[in-house]
Design a protein around this motif. Sequence first.
Motif, PDB file in Angstrom:
ATOM      1  N   VAL A 121      32.436  31.183-109.378  1.00 46.36           N
ATOM      2  CA  VAL A 121      33.818  31.036-109.861  1.00 46.36           C
ATOM      3  C   VAL A 121      34.106  29.634-110.398  1.00 46.36           C
ATOM      4  N   GLY A 122      33.055  28.793-110.475  1.00 44.08           N
ATOM      5  CA  GLY A 122      33.215  27.484-111.107  1.00 44.08           C
ATOM      6  C   GLY A 122      33.645  26.368-110.181  1.00 44.08           C
ATOM      7  N   LEU A 123      33.465  26.543-108.878  1.00 45.97           N
ATOM      8  CA  LEU A 123      33.779  25.487-107.918  1.00 45.97           C
ATOM      9  C   LEU A 123      32.494  24.941-107.299  1.00 45.97           C
ATOM     10  N   ASP A 124      32.601  23.791-106.639  1.00 47.10           N
ATOM     11  CA  ASP A 124      31.452  23.139-106.014  1.00 47.10           C
ATOM     12  C   ASP A 124      31.471  23.425-104.512  1.00 47.10           C
ATOM     13  N   PRO A 125      30.490  24.143-103.989  1.00 47.73           N
ATOM     14  CA  PRO A 125      30.492  24.468-102.554  1.00 47.73           C
ATOM     15  C   PRO A 125      30.338  23.235-101.662  1.00 47.73           C
ATOM     16  N   ASP A 126      29.869  22.122-102.225  1.00 49.95           N
ATOM     17  CA  ASP A 126      29.681  20.904-101.431  1.00 49.95           C
ATOM     18  C   ASP A 126      30.871  19.951-101.531  1.00 49.95           C
ATOM     19  N   ASP A 127      31.903  20.349-102.231  1.00 54.73           N
ATOM     20  CA  ASP A 127      33.117  19.540-102.338  1.00 54.73           C
ATOM     21  C   ASP A 127      33.824  19.515-100.975  1.00 54.73           C
ATOM     22  N   LYS A 128      33.994  18.331-100.412  1.00 52.74           N
ATOM     23  CA  LYS A 128      34.589  18.191 -99.071  1.00 52.74           C
ATOM     24  C   LYS A 128      36.123  18.158 -99.109  1.00 52.74           C
ATOM     25  N   LYS A 129      36.692  18.177-100.286  1.00 54.59           N
ATOM     26  CA  LYS A 129      38.151  18.106-100.417  1.00 54.59           C
ATOM     27  C   LYS A 129      38.810  19.291 -99.721  1.00 54.59           C
ATOM     28  N   SER A 130      39.859  19.024 -98.969  1.00 54.95           N
ATOM     29  CA  SER A 130      40.554  20.109 -98.275  1.00 54.95           C
ATOM     30  C   SER A 130      41.347  20.947 -99.266  1.00 54.95           C
ATOM     31  N   VAL A 131      41.541  22.210 -98.928  1.00 56.58           N
ATOM     32  CA  VAL A 131      42.204  23.149 -99.834  1.00 56.58           C
ATOM     33  C   VAL A 131      43.644  22.729-100.135  1.00 56.58           C
ATOM     34  N   LYS A 132      44.273  21.976 -99.215  1.00 57.46           N
ATOM     35  CA  LYS A 132      45.656  21.535 -99.476  1.00 57.46           C
ATOM     36  C   LYS A 132      45.733  20.624-100.700  1.00 57.46           C
ATOM     37  N   HIS A 133      44.604  20.058-101.101  1.00 59.25           N
ATOM     38  CA  HIS A 133      44.563  19.201-102.292  1.00 59.25           C
ATOM     39  C   HIS A 133      44.066  19.954-103.527  1.00 59.25           C
ATOM     40  N   TYR A 134      43.822  21.241-103.401  1.00 57.56           N
ATOM     41  CA  TYR A 134      43.409  22.052-104.550  1.00 57.56           C
ATOM     42  C   TYR A 134      44.605  22.301-105.466  1.00 57.56           C
ATOM     43  N   SER A 135      44.320  22.416-106.746  1.00 58.58           N
ATOM     44  CA  SER A 135      45.339  22.903-107.680  1.00 58.58           C
ATOM     45  C   SER A 135      45.523  24.399-107.465  1.00 58.58           C
ATOM     46  N   LEU A 136      46.589  24.966-108.033  1.00 57.12           N
ATOM     47  CA  LEU A 136      46.806  26.413-107.920  1.00 57.12           C
ATOM     48  C   LEU A 136      45.654  27.185-108.553  1.00 57.12           C
ATOM     49  N   GLY A 137      45.135  26.670-109.663  1.00 58.46           N
ATOM     50  CA  GLY A 137      44.012  27.332-110.327  1.00 58.46           C
ATOM     51  C   GLY A 137      42.759  27.332-109.474  1.00 58.46           C
ATOM     52  N   MET A 138      42.513  26.216-108.773  1.00 59.40           N
ATOM     53  CA  MET A 138      41.341  26.144-107.884  1.00 59.40           C
ATOM     54  C   MET A 138      41.492  27.116-106.721  1.00 59.40           C
ATOM     55  N   LYS A 139      42.712  27.231-106.183  1.00 55.11           N
ATOM     56  CA  LYS A 139      42.944  28.192-105.099  1.00 55.11           C
ATOM     57  C   LYS A 139      42.718  29.620-105.585  1.00 55.11           C
ATOM     58  N   GLN A 140      43.108  29.890-106.830  1.00 53.16           N
ATOM     59  CA  GLN A 140      42.908  31.227-107.390  1.00 53.16           C
ATOM     60  C   GLN A 140      41.413  31.518-107.538  1.00 53.16           C
ATOM     61  N   ARG A 141      40.641  30.536-107.985  1.00 54.72           N
ATOM     62  CA  ARG A 141      39.196  30.705-108.105  1.00 54.72           C
ATOM     63  C   ARG A 141      38.570  30.954-106.723  1.00 54.72           C
ATOM     64  N   LEU A 142      39.022  30.182-105.726  1.00 51.92           N
ATOM     65  CA  LEU A 142      38.488  30.355-104.376  1.00 51.92           C
ATOM     66  C   LEU A 142      38.848  31.736-103.827  1.00 51.92           C
ATOM     67  N   GLY A 143      40.047  32.217-104.172  1.00 44.97           N
ATOM     68  CA  GLY A 143      40.444  33.564-103.755  1.00 44.97           C
ATOM     69  C   GLY A 143      39.512  34.624-104.324  1.00 44.97           C
ATOM     70  N   LEU A 144      39.091  34.445-105.576  1.00 45.28           N
ATOM     71  CA  LEU A 144      38.161  35.402-106.175  1.00 45.28           C
ATOM     72  C   LEU A 144      36.799  35.310-105.487  1.00 45.28           C
ATOM     73  N   ALA A 145      36.367  34.101-105.166  1.00 46.14           N
ATOM     74  CA  ALA A 145      35.098  33.947-104.431  1.00 46.14           C
ATOM     75  C   ALA A 145      35.169  34.679-103.096  1.00 46.14           C
ATOM     76  N   GLN A 146      36.299  34.566-102.418  1.00 47.50           N
ATOM     77  CA  GLN A 146      36.478  35.277-101.149  1.00 47.50           C
ATOM     78  C   GLN A 146      36.393  36.781-101.347  1.00 47.50           C
ATOM     79  N   ALA A 147      37.047  37.283-102.403  1.00 47.41           N
ATOM     80  CA  ALA A 147      37.035  38.725-102.666  1.00 47.41           C
ATOM     81  C   ALA A 147      35.630  39.235-102.963  1.00 47.41           C
TER      82      ALA A 147
END
Length: 214
Positions: A121-147
């Motif tokens: 989905v275009g994200l870095d699995p080694d990125d240590k940044k917490s999800v609270k600092h994600y943009s809305l678009g990054m959260k949407q990408r992570l949601g698709l990865a979860q699905a």
Amino acid sequence: MENKSLIKLDDVTVKFKEHLVLDKVCMEFESGKIYGIIGRNGSGKTVLLKCVCGLMDTTDGTVSVNGKIVGKDVDFPENIGFIIENPGFLPHYSGFKNLKYLASIRGTITDDDIRRCIRTVGLDPDDKKSVKHYSLGMKQRLGLAQAMMENPDILILDEPMNALDSIGVSDIREILLDLKGQGKLVILASHIHEDIEILCDEVMKIEDGKVSKM
């Protein structure tokens, strides 16, 4: 490969007090296709998707997934990944740690599976940044990865392009078309006409509780 029916709705009716949201809806969804669900806000798109996923009960009628009646044979149908409304994550965890936590509930998904889906989905699995600092678009990408992370045969996606820029939209469209090519069933609710036009094999419109093919 022959397409097979995975989801069937028979006379599905949903009422909230006196308000009729879905009125005897009959639909069937086959593998290897992308279906579009359109309708104005409040038309019942999200309600229909929640009924399929077992997140909401029908007032009448039945929803069958893989031949099992939701709410009778199974509470929550197996083999479904979904994004419905805003994906909810633990805000102080990284993207990888969030998915690892969710995967631990089932215990069938490896770290490699999670990393692969996050990269897809275009994200870095080694990125240590917490999800609270994600943009809305990054959260949407992570949601698709979860699905996607359990490799389900069915994906239920409610407005999956929300908050994505043009590159993100293009990336997700490519992913969905690839999933269709793998024989997956994708049901997509969207208000974006271009998404529906580019992606969908069949389009259904919900209006006044009724569903009609476009």
